[in-house]
Scaffold this motif. Structure first.
Motif, PDB file in Angstrom:
ATOM      1  N   ILE A 192      -0.155   9.961  -1.836  1.00  5.55           N
ATOM      2  CA  ILE A 192      -0.811   9.094  -2.821  1.00  5.55           C
ATOM      3  C   ILE A 192      -1.303   7.803  -2.189  1.00  5.55           C
ATOM      4  CG2 ILE A 192      -0.391   7.694  -4.883  1.00  5.55           C
ATOM      5  CD1 ILE A 192       1.374   9.964  -5.927  1.00  5.55           C
ATOM      6  N   ALA A 193      -0.472   7.174  -1.356  1.00  3.41           N
ATOM      7  CA  ALA A 193      -0.869   5.914  -0.725  1.00  3.41           C
ATOM      8  C   ALA A 193      -2.102   6.111   0.151  1.00  3.41           C
ATOM      9  CB  ALA A 193       0.290   5.335   0.084  1.00  3.41           C
ATOM     10  N   SER A 194      -2.119   7.185   0.928  1.00  5.99           N
ATOM     11  CA  SER A 194      -3.281   7.462   1.789  1.00  5.99           C
ATOM     12  C   SER A 194      -4.548   7.638   0.962  1.00  5.99           C
ATOM     13  CB  SER A 194      -3.034   8.723   2.616  1.00  5.99           C
ATOM     14  OG  SER A 194      -1.981   8.527   3.538  1.00  5.99           O
ATOM     15  N   ALA A 195      -4.419   8.326  -0.160  1.00  6.86           N
ATOM     16  CA  ALA A 195      -5.580   8.552  -1.020  1.00  6.86           C
ATOM     17  C   ALA A 195      -6.052   7.262  -1.669  1.00  6.86           C
ATOM     18  CB  ALA A 195      -5.239   9.594  -2.080  1.00  6.86           C
ATOM     19  N   LEU A 196      -5.132   6.400  -2.082  1.00  3.94           N
ATOM     20  CA  LEU A 196      -5.510   5.117  -2.680  1.00  3.94           C
ATOM     21  C   LEU A 196      -6.213   4.229  -1.654  1.00  3.94           C
ATOM     22  CD1 LEU A 196      -2.370   4.260  -4.850  1.00  3.94           C
ATOM     23  CD2 LEU A 196      -4.692   4.671  -5.694  1.00  3.94           C
ATOM     24  N   ILE A 197      -5.696   4.200  -0.430  1.00  6.39           N
ATOM     25  CA  ILE A 197      -6.326   3.410   0.624  1.00  6.39           C
ATOM     26  C   ILE A 197      -7.733   3.923   0.895  1.00  6.39           C
ATOM     27  CG2 ILE A 197      -6.246   2.863   3.085  1.00  6.39           C
ATOM     28  CD1 ILE A 197      -3.145   2.949   2.803  1.00  6.39           C
ATOM     29  N   SER A 198      -7.876   5.229   0.985  1.00  5.20           N
ATOM     30  CA  SER A 198      -9.200   5.820   1.222  1.00  5.20           C
ATOM     31  C   SER A 198     -10.162   5.471   0.102  1.00  5.20           C
ATOM     32  CB  SER A 198      -9.064   7.338   1.351  1.00  5.20           C
ATOM     33  OG  SER A 198     -10.331   7.961   1.459  1.00  5.20           O
ATOM     34  N   ARG A 199      -9.687   5.543  -1.124  1.00  4.32           N
ATOM     35  CA  ARG A 199     -10.548   5.238  -2.276  1.00  4.32           C
ATOM     36  C   ARG A 199     -11.002   3.787  -2.242  1.00  4.32           C
ATOM     37  NH1 ARG A 199     -13.963   4.642  -4.991  1.00  4.32           N
ATOM     38  NH2 ARG A 199     -14.395   5.190  -7.161  1.00  4.32           N
ATOM     39  N   ALA A 200     -10.086   2.885  -1.914  1.00  2.72           N
ATOM     40  CA  ALA A 200     -10.439   1.464  -1.865  1.00  2.72           C
ATOM     41  C   ALA A 200     -11.401   1.175  -0.719  1.00  2.72           C
ATOM     42  CB  ALA A 200      -9.171   0.627  -1.726  1.00  2.72           C
ATOM     43  N   LEU A 201     -11.175   1.781   0.436  1.00  4.88           N
ATOM     44  CA  LEU A 201     -12.058   1.552   1.578  1.00  4.88           C
ATOM     45  C   LEU A 201     -13.468   2.058   1.291  1.00  4.88           C
ATOM     46  CD1 LEU A 201      -9.734   2.505   4.586  1.00  4.88           C
ATOM     47  CD2 LEU A 201     -10.389   0.212   3.817  1.00  4.88           C
ATOM     48  N   ARG A 202     -13.585   3.210   0.676  1.00  2.72           N
ATOM     49  CA  ARG A 202     -14.913   3.731   0.327  1.00  2.72           C
ATOM     50  C   ARG A 202     -15.600   2.818  -0.691  1.00  2.72           C
ATOM     51  NH1 ARG A 202     -14.063   8.501  -2.327  1.00  2.72           N
ATOM     52  NH2 ARG A 202     -11.818   8.586  -1.991  1.00  2.72           N
ATOM     53  N   SER A 203     -14.799   2.278  -1.603  1.00  5.99           N
ATOM     54  CA  SER A 203     -15.355   1.422  -2.646  1.00  5.99           C
ATOM     55  C   SER A 203     -15.919   0.125  -2.077  1.00  5.99           C
ATOM     56  CB  SER A 203     -14.271   1.123  -3.685  1.00  5.99           C
ATOM     57  OG  SER A 203     -14.766   0.302  -4.720  1.00  5.99           O
ATOM     58  N   VAL A 204     -15.152  -0.542  -1.198  1.00 11.41           N
ATOM     59  CA  VAL A 204     -15.634  -1.814  -0.647  1.00 11.41           C
ATOM     60  C   VAL A 204     -16.758  -1.575   0.363  1.00 11.41           C
ATOM     61  CG1 VAL A 204     -13.466  -3.021  -1.094  1.00 11.41           C
ATOM     62  CG2 VAL A 204     -13.791  -1.897   1.109  1.00 11.41           C
ATOM     63  N   ARG A 205     -16.694  -0.458   1.087  1.00  8.50           N
ATOM     64  CA  ARG A 205     -17.794  -0.134   2.007  1.00  8.50           C
ATOM     65  C   ARG A 205     -19.098   0.037   1.234  1.00  8.50           C
ATOM     66  NH1 ARG A 205     -17.668   5.767   4.241  1.00  8.50           N
ATOM     67  NH2 ARG A 205     -18.178   6.034   2.025  1.00  8.50           N
ATOM     68  N   ASP A 206     -19.030   0.788   0.151  1.00 11.24           N
ATOM     69  CA  ASP A 206     -20.244   1.046  -0.627  1.00 11.24           C
ATOM     70  C   ASP A 206     -20.760  -0.213  -1.318  1.00 11.24           C
ATOM     71  OD1 ASP A 206     -19.913   3.643   0.188  1.00 11.24           O
ATOM     72  OD2 ASP A 206     -19.140   4.374  -1.731  1.00 11.24           O
ATOM     73  N   ASP A 207     -19.868  -1.220  -1.446  1.00 11.96           N
ATOM     74  CA  ASP A 207     -20.270  -2.479  -2.076  1.00 11.96           C
ATOM     75  C   ASP A 207     -20.748  -3.495  -1.048  1.00 11.96           C
ATOM     76  OD1 ASP A 207     -20.708  -4.104  -4.286  1.00 11.96           O
ATOM     77  OD2 ASP A 207     -18.693  -4.978  -4.237  1.00 11.96           O
ATOM     78  N   GLY A 208     -20.854  -3.080   0.211  1.00 13.87           N
ATOM     79  CA  GLY A 208     -21.436  -3.940   1.232  1.00 13.87           C
ATOM     80  C   GLY A 208     -20.478  -4.840   1.982  1.00 13.87           C
ATOM     81  N   TYR A 209     -19.196  -4.603   1.867  1.00 13.55           N
ATOM     82  CA  TYR A 209     -18.244  -5.416   2.620  1.00 13.55           C
ATOM     83  C   TYR A 209     -18.327  -5.084   4.107  1.00 13.55           C
ATOM     84  CZ  TYR A 209     -15.918  -7.228  -1.565  1.00 13.55           C
ATOM     85  OH  TYR A 209     -15.639  -7.886  -2.737  1.00 13.55           O
ATOM     86  N   ASP A 210     -17.910  -6.054   4.940  1.00 14.84           N
ATOM     87  CA  ASP A 210     -17.974  -5.879   6.387  1.00 14.84           C
ATOM     88  C   ASP A 210     -16.710  -5.271   6.974  1.00 14.84           C
ATOM     89  OD1 ASP A 210     -20.594  -7.192   6.844  1.00 14.84           O
ATOM     90  OD2 ASP A 210     -19.541  -8.953   6.074  1.00 14.84           O
ATOM     91  N   GLY A 211     -15.581  -5.461   6.306  1.00 14.21           N
ATOM     92  CA  GLY A 211     -14.318  -4.953   6.815  1.00 14.21           C
ATOM     93  C   GLY A 211     -13.251  -5.059   5.745  1.00 14.21           C
ATOM     94  N   ALA A 212     -12.063  -4.581   6.081  1.00 11.71           N
ATOM     95  CA  ALA A 212     -10.927  -4.658   5.159  1.00 11.71           C
ATOM     96  C   ALA A 212      -9.682  -4.957   5.964  1.00 11.71           C
ATOM     97  CB  ALA A 212     -10.762  -3.347   4.390  1.00 11.71           C
ATOM     98  N   GLY A 213      -8.754  -5.688   5.344  1.00 11.35           N
ATOM     99  CA  GLY A 213      -7.528  -6.057   6.032  1.00 11.35           C
ATOM    100  C   GLY A 213      -6.307  -5.768   5.193  1.00 11.35           C
ATOM    101  N   VAL A 214      -5.155  -5.725   5.858  1.00 11.09           N
ATOM    102  CA  VAL A 214      -3.882  -5.536   5.177  1.00 11.09           C
ATOM    103  C   VAL A 214      -2.783  -6.121   6.055  1.00 11.09           C
ATOM    104  CG1 VAL A 214      -3.421  -3.251   6.177  1.00 11.09           C
ATOM    105  CG2 VAL A 214      -2.407  -3.867   3.970  1.00 11.09           C
ATOM    106  N   GLU A 215      -1.755  -6.669   5.429  1.00 18.04           N
ATOM    107  CA  GLU A 215      -0.588  -7.180   6.149  1.00 18.04           C
ATOM    108  C   GLU A 215       0.550  -6.181   5.986  1.00 18.04           C
ATOM    109  OE1 GLU A 215       1.058 -11.495   6.049  1.00 18.04           O
ATOM    110  OE2 GLU A 215       2.378 -10.350   4.717  1.00 18.04           O
ATOM    111  N   VAL A 216       1.170  -5.792   7.109  1.00 21.21           N
ATOM    112  CA  VAL A 216       2.224  -4.792   7.104  1.00 21.21           C
ATOM    113  C   VAL A 216       3.494  -5.391   7.700  1.00 21.21           C
ATOM    114  CG1 VAL A 216       2.921  -2.503   7.881  1.00 21.21           C
ATOM    115  CG2 VAL A 216       0.530  -2.949   7.320  1.00 21.21           C
ATOM    116  N   ASP A 217       4.599  -5.237   7.015  1.00 22.70           N
ATOM    117  CA  ASP A 217       5.891  -5.689   7.504  1.00 22.70           C
ATOM    118  C   ASP A 217       6.277  -4.839   8.716  1.00 22.70           C
ATOM    119  OD1 ASP A 217       8.533  -6.370   7.969  1.00 22.70           O
ATOM    120  OD2 ASP A 217       9.139  -6.263   5.868  1.00 22.70           O
TER     121      ASP A 217
END
Length: 274
Positions: A212-237
């Motif tokens: 589920i987490a992998s699918a949510l990340i993929s969905r969000a990345l496709r969404s921001v890419r299609d909206d013209g964003y340049d990149g995406a970030g995340v903070e991981v413990d």
């Protein structure tokens, strides 16, 4: 608090308490000094002011608990580390900041069978919060977020509801995972790069291991890419299981920088009036 030279701010310090806490009340102190005014002792004074403010907030909200004052900074910032050392703070946690270039690097991962994805909305807002709180319960320093704080968080102009998603189990009809995306326009103007930030992601324990987490990340990345964003970030413990880092690496993220969390464990005898 802020430090000014005339009308120009040259440094600041702030402290944020946890409305809900269990065992230890962690107050996060943030701050900074303009680069051309560093090494003049301002950072030391601002950190001291932040610690004093943390003690006041603790006395007001959770006087019966132990207090931990936290700060976080780039692992390569030697000046900040020296400032924290002088204040008696010690490193307790390391965080990896990962960045995704989007474009063709986005990996298409579908929702697993028995799950569907839906966007954020007023009708599922309460489910977003419920999943966030339950999924964060087993994380380091994880505490529930009260509804008032949740409302304030989603009230930020940086919140991007169009790029925030919920996974729903079709068998039970219950929410199983959530992802919230934020983006700061001021950062984009200053850097000339518009990045999206995954600020919250969590899957309920009963639904982990399904992808589920992998699918949510993929969905969000496709969404921001299609909206013209340049990149995406995340903070991981960095103290999380290695599988968490692998999750983001498989999605196409790479390490951008490492930050360190420093803590001052405030004993009752150490406290001074605010």
């Amino acid at each position: 608090m802020g430090v000014f030279d005339g009308d120009a701010m040259i440094g600041y310090s702030s402290a944020a308490h946890k409305p809900l806490a269990e065992g230890v009340h962690r107050v996060v102190v943030s701050g900074g000094v303009r680069p051309d005014r560093r090494r003049q002792g301002l950072g030391t004074e601002l950190l001291a002011a932040g610690i004093a403010a943390a003690r006041v907030l603790h006395a007001d909200h959770h006087p019966g608990l132990e207090l931990a004052v936290d700060v976080q900074n780039n692992a390569l910032n030697d000046g900040a580390r020296a400032c924290y050392d002088r204040a008696g703070m010690t490193p307790v946690r390391w965080y990896s900041h990962l960045r995704h270039p989007l474009g063709d690097a986005v990996v298409d991962v579908p929702m697993p069978g028995g799950c569907v994805v839906e966007g954020y909305g007023a009708d599922n807002d309460a489910e977003f919060l419920a999943v966030r709180n339950e999924s964060y319960a087993d994380r380091w320093a994880g505490v529930p977020m009260p509804s008032e704080q949740w409302r304030a968080l989603l009230g930020w102009p940086a919140f991007r509801p169009a790029h925030s998603f919920l996974a729903r189990d079709t068998g039970s009809g219950a929410a199983a995972g959530v992802l919230l995306t934020f983006s700061w326009d001021a950062d984009a103007r200053a850097a000339g790069v518009r990045d999206a930030q995954v600020m919250t992601i969590g899957t309920l324990r009963a639904h982990r291991g399904r992808g589920i987490a992998s699918a949510l990340i993929s969905r969000a990345l496709r969404s921001v890419r299609d909206d013209g964003y340049d990149g995406a970030g995340v903070e991981v413990d960095a103290g999380s299981p290695s599988a968490v880092h692998g999750l983001y690496e498989r999605a196409g993220f790479a390490l951008s920088r490492t930050e360190v969390r420093y803590t001052l464990e405030d004993r009752p005898a150490d406290r001074r009036p605010g």
